[in-house]
Design an enzyme around this catalytic site. Structure first.
Site, PDB file in Angstrom:
ATOM      1  N   ILE A  48      36.293  37.501 -45.601  1.00 42.20           N
ATOM      2  CA  ILE A  48      35.634  36.278 -45.136  1.00 42.20           C
ATOM      3  C   ILE A  48      35.763  35.133 -46.146  1.00 42.20           C
ATOM      4  O   ILE A  48      35.725  33.966 -45.774  1.00 42.20           O
ATOM      5  CB  ILE A  48      34.152  36.587 -44.788  1.00 42.20           C
ATOM      6  CG1 ILE A  48      33.463  35.401 -44.123  1.00 42.20           C
ATOM      7  CG2 ILE A  48      33.363  37.036 -45.986  1.00 42.20           C
ATOM      8  CD1 ILE A  48      32.069  35.708 -43.577  1.00 42.20           C
ATOM      9  N   LYS A  60      32.684  30.736 -43.892  1.00 46.78           N
ATOM     10  CA  LYS A  60      32.714  30.358 -45.314  1.00 46.78           C
ATOM     11  C   LYS A  60      33.854  29.396 -45.618  1.00 46.78           C
ATOM     12  O   LYS A  60      33.638  28.351 -46.224  1.00 46.78           O
ATOM     13  CB  LYS A  60      32.861  31.610 -46.189  1.00 46.78           C
ATOM     14  CG  LYS A  60      31.900  32.726 -45.848  1.00 46.78           C
ATOM     15  CD  LYS A  60      30.443  32.351 -46.073  1.00 46.78           C
ATOM     16  CE  LYS A  60      29.509  33.462 -45.610  1.00 46.78           C
ATOM     17  NZ  LYS A  60      28.108  33.144 -45.800  1.00 46.78           N
ATOM     18  N   TYR A 113      27.086  42.588 -50.686  1.00 49.44           N
ATOM     19  CA  TYR A 113      26.375  41.580 -49.877  1.00 49.44           C
ATOM     20  C   TYR A 113      25.110  42.202 -49.247  1.00 49.44           C
ATOM     21  O   TYR A 113      25.217  43.194 -48.516  1.00 49.44           O
ATOM     22  CB  TYR A 113      27.355  41.084 -48.811  1.00 49.44           C
ATOM     23  CG  TYR A 113      26.785  40.365 -47.623  1.00 49.44           C
ATOM     24  CD1 TYR A 113      25.926  39.271 -47.762  1.00 49.44           C
ATOM     25  CD2 TYR A 113      27.145  40.747 -46.320  1.00 49.44           C
ATOM     26  CE1 TYR A 113      25.427  38.613 -46.647  1.00 49.44           C
ATOM     27  CE2 TYR A 113      26.656  40.086 -45.202  1.00 49.44           C
ATOM     28  CZ  TYR A 113      25.790  39.031 -45.378  1.00 49.44           C
ATOM     29  OH  TYR A 113      25.307  38.376 -44.277  1.00 49.44           O
ATOM     30  N   ASP A 116      36.724  43.172 -45.746  1.00 53.04           N
ATOM     31  CA  ASP A 116      36.056  41.966 -45.261  1.00 53.04           C
ATOM     32  C   ASP A 116      36.595  40.800 -46.093  1.00 53.04           C
ATOM     33  O   ASP A 116      36.275  40.684 -47.272  1.00 53.04           O
ATOM     34  CB  ASP A 116      34.538  42.139 -45.423  1.00 53.04           C
ATOM     35  CG  ASP A 116      33.747  40.932 -44.933  1.00 53.04           C
ATOM     36  OD1 ASP A 116      34.317  39.824 -44.885  1.00 53.04           O
ATOM     37  OD2 ASP A 116      32.552  41.087 -44.625  1.00 53.04           O
TER      38      ASP A 116
HETATM   39  C1  LIG Z   1      30.763  39.513 -47.202  1.00 57.24           C
HETATM   40  C2  LIG Z   1      30.165  38.890 -45.986  1.00 57.24           C
HETATM   41  N1  LIG Z   1      30.455  39.424 -44.775  1.00 57.24           N
HETATM   42  C3  LIG Z   1      29.924  38.910 -43.656  1.00 57.24           C
HETATM   43  C4  LIG Z   1      29.039  37.838 -43.694  1.00 57.24           C
HETATM   44  C5  LIG Z   1      28.484  37.306 -42.403  1.00 57.24           C
HETATM   45  O1  LIG Z   1      29.162  36.158 -42.006  1.00 57.24           O
HETATM   46  P1  LIG Z   1      29.091  35.511 -40.547  1.00 57.24           P
HETATM   47  O2  LIG Z   1      28.320  34.245 -40.670  1.00 57.24           O
HETATM   48  O3  LIG Z   1      30.536  35.215 -40.178  1.00 57.24           O
HETATM   49  O4  LIG Z   1      28.489  36.473 -39.625  1.00 57.24           O
HETATM   50  C6  LIG Z   1      28.727  37.254 -44.916  1.00 57.24           C
HETATM   51  C7  LIG Z   1      27.792  36.119 -44.995  1.00 57.24           C
HETATM   52  O5  LIG Z   1      27.273  35.751 -46.014  1.00 57.24           O
HETATM   53  C8  LIG Z   1      29.312  37.799 -46.099  1.00 57.24           C
HETATM   54  O6  LIG Z   1      29.032  37.279 -47.306  1.00 57.24           O
END
Ligand SMILES: Cc1ncc(COP(=O)(O)O)c(C=O)c1O
Length: 473
Positions: A232, A272, A145, A230
């Site tokens: 998410i 997400k 990312y 992570d």
């Molecule tokens: C892998 C990953 N981690 C963290 C984030 C950041 O997310 P947040 O909006 O919760 O700060 C993203 C956002 O695209 C992501 O893809």
């Protein structure tokens, strides 16, 4: 500049990466079906807009939380004054239950080990502050990312060393890649403090396999370092194989009470799975008491507001809603994913990495490059941005080592807009092939021409090639 701090002036923020530059171009000329039909379509933003109607209908049926009410009584003053950085207990309970639900209730989480943060961005940074000193390193599987350069490095001074993954095994993590990254860090005099993975992966859209997770656990155990997972995108897994969290592997291997489990940390957010990046709700989860205690103190720099916590605690505690939401959202994501994959394949002959999760596809356009270089990737990216009017993210911005891969997002637009994006790519590839064929024919003709001297031939040829690579703005 002399008036600013070194931190404010340094450029490790990554704002000049093509990932962010593409967003800037999009902002100047954004597509709108009615107002700007020839504008740039944003395919570089991992947003989930597919299931807002489900939340809106919940809000319509449950008006009290958004109106600061509980059982008919106002909770406005209570929420307005709430400032405990441990967060609302009912919200922390709702979050850990939701995290378990996403993992099929195969694992449970203790709300006391959860630290609330304003999204995953500060959760990841907070873990860096807790686990590493400036100048120490974390290993990350690449491609990764693009925001991690900002989130992990910028303010903390921590370094990232990529674990080089390749298309030859669908970018899976291998033991040799892990060892190589570890060696690279040492060569650069960097002490390795841990590994950070994204499961499911952004930008690949794939879930980490059991084999990879076991390998990672063995690696961090052997090196006596941390692992951050992570997760998410954990609620976006729309196809098999199903999502396996690193916590499940700990449980399967009876390691949940071991020393090692105190070096395993999870990051999560509602940006997400629920599509709520604007609400800024995230968390880190750790079995390490010291990490939880330090991170809780740090969370006073960025907690979700009490009114957001209150609203979402009510929504996430409604188990009928969450179970329906998770199911329906995955069906919608799968439909979009399939639309993009088959559209690219059938209309433009472009393949995607096989994927089962996330809000994007990892698209293989290596055959459209003029040469196997990142220069050529950038040229192609510019042409897609300015000619096809699509903002996609080039692999280089995700630190991919093979030129020609791009990330395309599919859940931040309507079905009609996604269809238009596919048409634009199809037209672009057709015109690209026509120009290439004309060039090839021209070259053959020039080569056959008996009267043309070598110098003249080279000049003609390079003129036609450079014209071809110049983007029209
Ligand atoms: C892998 C990953 N981690 C963290 C984030 C950041 O997310 P947040 O909006 O919760 O700060 C993203 C956002 O695209 C992501 O893809």
């Amino acid at each position: 500049m002399g008036l600013l701090s070194r931190k404010a002036a340094c450029n490790t923020h990554g704002q000049d990466s093509s990932y962010f530059l593409g967003w800037e171009e999009y902002e100047k000329n954004p597509y709108d079906e009615k107002k700007n039909p020839n504008g740039i379509i944003q395919m570089g933003l991992a947003e989930n807009q597919l299931s807002f109607d489900l939340m809106e209908s919940w809000l319509a049926k449950n008006p009290e939380p958004a109106a600061f009410k509980r059982d008919g009584e106002s909770v406005f003053r209570e929420l307005a004054l709430f400032q405990d950085y441990h967060g609302l207990p009912e919200f922390k309970k709702a979050m850990v239950d939701f995290m378990s639900e996403i993992r099929g209730n195969r694992v449970s989480f203790n709300p006391n080990n959860l630290v609330l943060t304003a999204g995953s961005t500060p959760a990841n940074e907070t873990l860096m502050f807790c686990l590493a000193n400036p100048g120490e390193a974390f290993l990350l599987p690449a491609p990764y990312y693009p925001g991690f350069d900002r989130d992990l490095k910028w303010r903390t001074g921590v370094e990232i060393v990529p674990i080089q993954c390749s298309s030859s095994n669908n970018f899976q993590i291998t033991e040799s890649a892990l060892e190589e990254a570890y060696k690279q860090a040492h060569k650069q005099n960097l002490k390795v403090k841990g590994v950070l993975i994204t499961n499911p992966s952004n930008p690949l859209g794939t879930t980490t396999t059991r084999e990879e997770l076991n390998l990672l656990i063995n690696f961090v155990d052997d090196k006596n370092i941390h692992i951050i997972s992570d997760e998410i995108y954990s609620g976006t897994v729309f196809d098999s194989p199903e999502f396996v969290s690193i916590t499940e592997i700990l449980q399967e291997r009876n390691l949940q009470d071991s020393d090692l489990s105190e070096r395993v940390h999870i990051v999560y957010s509602l940006s997400k799975d629920l599509g709520l990046p604007g609400f800024r709700v995230g968390a880190l989860y750790s079995n390490n008491e010291d990490v939880v205690s330090a991170a809780t103190k740090m969370s006073s720099f960025g907690l979700p507001s009490s009114q957001t916590q209150y609203l979402l605690s009510q929504m996430l505690s409604d188990k009928k809603f969450t179970s329906n939401y998770l199911k329906e959202n995955k069906i919608r994501l799968m439909k979009r994913h399939d639309m993009l994959v088959s559209g690219l394949k059938n209309s433009a002959g472009i393949n995607c990495l096989e994927s089962n999760a996330g809000l994007f596809c990892w698209v293989d356009m290596r055959h459209l490059l003029k040469s196997k270089t990142f220069e050529a990737e950038k040229d192609l990216w510019k042409r897609i941005l300015f000619e096809a009017k699509l903002n996609i993210s080039p692999g280089a911005s995700c630190h991919c080592t093979e030129p020609g891969w791009f990330r395309m997002c599919f859940a931040n637009m309507s079905e009609e807009t996604l269809n238009l994006s596919i048409t634009r790519i199809k037209d672009f590839v057709e015109s690209f092939n026509t120009v290439s064929n004309v060039n090839r024919r021209q070259q053959r003709r020039l080569l056959r021409s008996p009267r043309m001297g070598l110098t003249k031939w080279v000049m003609r040829l390079s003129a036609s090639v450079s014209h071809d690579s110049e983007p029209e703005r």
